[in-house]
Design an enzyme around this catalytic site. Sequence first.
Site, PDB file in Angstrom:
ATOM      1  N   HIS A 190       0.819  -1.212   0.000  1.00 12.21           N
ATOM      2  CA  HIS A 190       0.000   0.000   0.000  1.00 12.21           C
ATOM      3  C   HIS A 190       0.854   1.265   0.000  1.00 12.21           C
ATOM      4  O   HIS A 190       0.337   2.366  -0.249  1.00 12.21           O
ATOM      5  CB  HIS A 190      -0.928  -0.002   1.220  1.00 12.21           C
ATOM      6  CG  HIS A 190      -2.185   0.781   1.007  1.00 12.21           C
ATOM      7  ND1 HIS A 190      -2.484   1.430  -0.185  1.00 12.21           N
ATOM      8  CD2 HIS A 190      -3.245   1.031   1.814  1.00 12.21           C
ATOM      9  CE1 HIS A 190      -3.641   2.035  -0.087  1.00 12.21           C
ATOM     10  NE2 HIS A 190      -4.134   1.819   1.126  1.00 12.21           N
ATOM     11  N   ASP A 243      -2.217   2.188  -4.628  1.00 11.38           N
ATOM     12  CA  ASP A 243      -3.444   2.630  -3.964  1.00 11.38           C
ATOM     13  C   ASP A 243      -4.551   1.601  -4.165  1.00 11.38           C
ATOM     14  O   ASP A 243      -4.477   0.717  -5.032  1.00 11.38           O
ATOM     15  CB  ASP A 243      -3.892   3.985  -4.506  1.00 11.38           C
ATOM     16  CG  ASP A 243      -2.910   5.096  -4.154  1.00 11.38           C
ATOM     17  OD1 ASP A 243      -2.257   4.980  -3.090  1.00 11.38           O
ATOM     18  OD2 ASP A 243      -2.789   6.053  -4.937  1.00 11.38           O
TER      19      ASP A 243
END
Length: 463
Positions: A434, A438
């Site tokens: 992450h 995204d």
Amino acid sequence: MAWLHPCFSDERIQPEHTVSVYCIINAVRAAYVFNIMTVTVRVQCEWAKMNDVEVKLLFGRCVLRFSKPTRGRYLLPNASPYQIWNRSFASENGDLVEAVVPHMGESVTDGTLANFLKKPGDRVEADEVIAQIETDKVTIDVSSPEAGVIEKFTASEGDTVTPGTIIATISKSAAPSEAHVAPSKETSQKETPPPPPPEKPKVEEKTPKVESVKKQASKLASPSEPQLPPKERERRVSMPRLRKRIANRLKDSQNTFALLTTFNEVDMTNLMKLRSDYKDEFVKKHGVKLGLMSCFVKAAVSALQNQPIVNAVIDGDDIIYRDYIDISVAVGTSKGLVVPVIRDTEGMNFADIEKGINSLAKKATEGALSIDEMAGGTFTISNGGVYGSLISTPIINPPQSAILGMHSIVQRPVVVNGDILARPMMYLALTYDHRLIDGREAVLFLRRIKDVVEDPRRLLLDI
């Protein structure tokens, strides 16, 4: 005569010398004098009627690596800045040869001597495997350099060895000891007296006493004390190097990446029908079966091309975008999980991918994977469905940024055009970093795989 050609890092100095074989060590001394960073020595010996390769085997192959330019009084200082790599060589009488640990690859510096496949006194042929070395990634075979009889082992199982370590001495002229086991069995049978008959009355007398003592001890034991199992029922073994490597990499992945997993489900009806309709023609033309993995690899390639950030990786303060797609395929073996790589999958068809997967899976099962076949990779696919896994959260394979988890196909009720039907469904899981990827890109990536698998015609039309 021997021709010596040093390759100097300084372009201004490029001499060529002619020296005798017995004075070749002077090349090392000359290297210190001229501050040479790299020296390449090539020997051709006419008087011995040997070519270049044989001379290397006799005198050893030397690679001189200088960490710093050094000038000293001694020819070979205590802190020697060079390394010498030796292959098997003959002794003075020419009868004995030594089996040594081969080069393991640039990223592997040592290994554990796992087991010997032969024993002293056994006859071996040239290039026959006599031992196996377990490294962090692969199992490496140590072969006999010549045909002969193993005289002795100079290392033990469990020892840590490095390239060039001598593990066995082999005699080229000795005869194998064929009966070194049989006499021991015969003598043991002759010399070992028959066991005395058991004394039944004594055993019967002692048994009640032992039981009574146990009962009394159990009564005296406090009910609050934990009853631990006896140590005799436990086994402690050393962890294999491959398992240590897997454990370290998985823990590093958890500590480094911001792991997040997104899920989706895919209807396998159309893909399974495609396989059923063309499986015979596919095998007839390509000589390999059409499996599910090649379809998911093609779907992953399409998704990686649509979302190139998933194929990228963080390197310090930079992001490296890879313009190639190398898919790693997780394969479970008896020794642990290995992840061989299929190169340049963006230019491969279904048949090429299936052949590559079958070849790598066979090597993985046989323990014959090389380090090059497991190095690299930009994206990993793990199929836990072959073991019956319904759903899981896979862990990223460093230094990649995402991994796709496939699972078992199960008939589940789904709504299709307003009707409830039983369809073969599979859960998909995408774990991604992450920090780099995204949620939008991750969901679109997994959605693209779902669309392609449910309607393979999209690959033909590129839509």
